[in-house]
Design a protein around this motif. Structure first.
Motif, mmCIF file in Angstrom:
data_model
loop_
_atom_site.group_PDB
_atom_site.id
_atom_site.type_symbol
_atom_site.label_atom_id
_atom_site.label_comp_id
_atom_site.label_asym_id
_atom_site.label_seq_id
_atom_site.Cartn_x
_atom_site.Cartn_y
_atom_site.Cartn_z
ATOM 1 N N ARG A 82 0.810 -1.217 0.000
ATOM 2 C CA ARG A 82 0.000 0.000 0.000
ATOM 3 C C ARG A 82 0.845 1.269 0.000
ATOM 4 N N TRP A 83 2.139 1.127 0.130
ATOM 5 C CA TRP A 83 3.005 2.303 0.140
ATOM 6 C C TRP A 83 3.245 2.867 -1.256
ATOM 7 N N HIS A 84 2.786 2.188 -2.288
ATOM 8 C CA HIS A 84 3.053 2.617 -3.659
ATOM 9 C C HIS A 84 2.031 3.621 -4.189
ATOM 10 N N PHE A 85 0.930 3.868 -3.476
ATOM 11 C CA PHE A 85 -0.132 4.686 -4.056
ATOM 12 C C PHE A 85 -0.918 5.396 -2.964
ATOM 13 N N ILE A 86 -1.812 6.270 -3.379
ATOM 14 C CA ILE A 86 -2.722 6.987 -2.495
ATOM 15 C C ILE A 86 -4.019 7.214 -3.271
ATOM 16 N N ASN A 87 -5.173 6.998 -2.643
ATOM 17 C CA ASN A 87 -6.459 7.200 -3.311
ATOM 18 C C ASN A 87 -7.118 8.464 -2.791
ATOM 19 N N ILE A 88 -7.074 9.548 -3.579
ATOM 20 C CA ILE A 88 -7.702 10.796 -3.150
ATOM 21 C C ILE A 88 -8.616 11.372 -4.231
ATOM 22 N N GLY A 89 -8.874 10.597 -5.269
ATOM 23 C CA GLY A 89 -9.752 11.075 -6.335
ATOM 24 C C GLY A 89 -11.162 11.352 -5.850
ATOM 25 N N GLU A 90 -11.676 10.510 -4.956
ATOM 26 C CA GLU A 90 -13.022 10.705 -4.421
ATOM 27 C C GLU A 90 -13.119 11.883 -3.466
ATOM 28 N N HIS A 91 -11.989 12.457 -3.084
ATOM 29 C CA HIS A 91 -11.970 13.576 -2.131
ATOM 30 C C HIS A 91 -11.478 14.859 -2.795
ATOM 31 N N ASP A 92 -11.812 15.016 -4.092
ATOM 32 C CA ASP A 92 -11.415 16.221 -4.842
ATOM 33 C C ASP A 92 -9.919 16.460 -4.778
ATOM 34 N N CYS A 93 -9.167 15.375 -4.701
ATOM 35 C CA CYS A 93 -7.700 15.416 -4.722
ATOM 36 C C CYS A 93 -7.106 16.145 -3.517
ATOM 37 N N ALA A 94 -7.851 16.222 -2.429
ATOM 38 C CA ALA A 94 -7.331 16.843 -1.216
ATOM 39 C C ALA A 94 -6.808 15.752 -0.280
ATOM 40 N N TYR A 95 -5.568 15.895 0.170
ATOM 41 C CA TYR A 95 -4.961 14.891 1.037
ATOM 42 C C TYR A 95 -5.342 15.137 2.485
ATOM 43 N N ASP A 96 -5.943 14.157 3.108
ATOM 44 C CA ASP A 96 -6.265 14.151 4.529
ATOM 45 C C ASP A 96 -5.752 12.835 5.080
ATOM 46 N N VAL A 97 -4.754 12.912 5.932
ATOM 47 C CA VAL A 97 -4.079 11.693 6.381
ATOM 48 C C VAL A 97 -5.038 10.730 7.064
ATOM 49 N N ALA A 98 -6.014 11.243 7.814
ATOM 50 C CA ALA A 98 -6.923 10.365 8.538
ATOM 51 C C ALA A 98 -7.788 9.536 7.602
#
Length: 272
Positions: A82-98
């Motif tokens: 899971r360290w290879h990616f991040i899914n933030i498309g559903e959140h308008d591309c805003a990163y929220d660590v939680a």
């Protein structure tokens, strides 16, 4: 094939979140090769010292190590999947660590954590070398737009496309096929990318612990831009010509930012 066996095989495949390898071997090696001329003498000396532990001579030699774990060290490969990616498309591309990175299991936090390990000269060299391998690879990963896109389609892995009469998926297309469509060898591709305008003039984008989140958000916005998801499954050379400059710039940015990161975390020259 019996349906139950198909279900088992599919379940096993999906247990690895990153089905396709970001950028493929060529892209990751290009990122590493573009970074090396931008290294400071201090960073270069420490990297060479760590690489010598395994008789490696360049960052490109270790650039694909994290993907090769699936075959060479399945346990570590599974733990780091899971360290290879991040899914933030559903959140308008805003990163929220939680929401986007529980327990630090995403590429954004992996870069930060592994960079901290690399910077800590009290740690064993073998541990720091492993961190270097992860950093080189994950900085490339976070610049692949579909590694920061939608969770619902697994970063485009479930979006089927047909290119030149052959089936593939959108993720794989952006991982490797867009770069491969230039029909250039590694040396020629590196030389061509170096001739392009510098995507990151020295000192204009210094690395900070929060930088990987910004990189992920930028990648996500590319993934969600009009035209990235084709209106129909069959695509042609027009799609390749339209989007190849984007992936080339992302590779260039990854190389420049990788060098900035390494220069900062390895800034202290230590005599041993």
């Amino acid at each position: 094939m019996p349906r139950i066996l198909i279900a088992i095989l599919l379940s096993c495949a999906l247990s690895w979140p990153g089905i396709a390898q970001a950028w493929g071997p060529l892209g990751h090696r290009l990122v590493a090769r573009l970074a090396e001329p931008r290294l400071t003498p201090q960073a270069r000396a420490e990297i060479d010292r760590l690489l010598a532990i395994e008789q490696a001579s360049s960052l490109a030699d270790i650039a694909n190590w994290a993907d090769d774990l699936r075959a060479n060290d399945p346990d570590l490969g599974r733990r780091s999947a899971r360290w290879h990616f991040i899914n933030i498309g559903e959140h308008d591309c805003a990163y929220d660590v939680a929401h986007a990175c529980p327990n630090g299991d995403c590429v954004v936090e992996a870069i930060r954590i592994q960079a901290d390990i690399l910077a800590d000269r009290t740690r064993p060299d073998a541990e720091r070398l492993q961190a270097l391998k992860f950093v080189v690879h994950f900085v490339g990963d976070v610049h692949q737009p579909l590694h920061a896109g939608y969770a619902r389609d697994r970063g485009g892995n479930t979006v089927q496309v047909n290119l030149h009469g052959k089936g593939t998926n959108l993720h794989s297309l952006w991982d490797s096929r867009l770069l491969a469509s230039a029909r250039l060898g590694e040396d020629a591709y590196e030389a061509r990318l170096r001739l392009d305008p510098d995507p990151l003039p020295a000192g204009t984008d210094p690395y900070t612990p929060g930088a990987p989140a910004v990189w992920a958000e930028q990648s996500c916005r590319i993934a969600l831009a009009p035209g990235v998801y084709p209106p129909r499954s069959r695509i042609d050379d027009d799609y390749l010509l339209q989007h190849r400059p984007t992936v080339e710039r992302q590779v260039q940015l990854a190389g420049a930012r990788l060098a900035e990161l390494l220069n900062i975390v390895l800034a202290t020259e230590v005599s041993r």
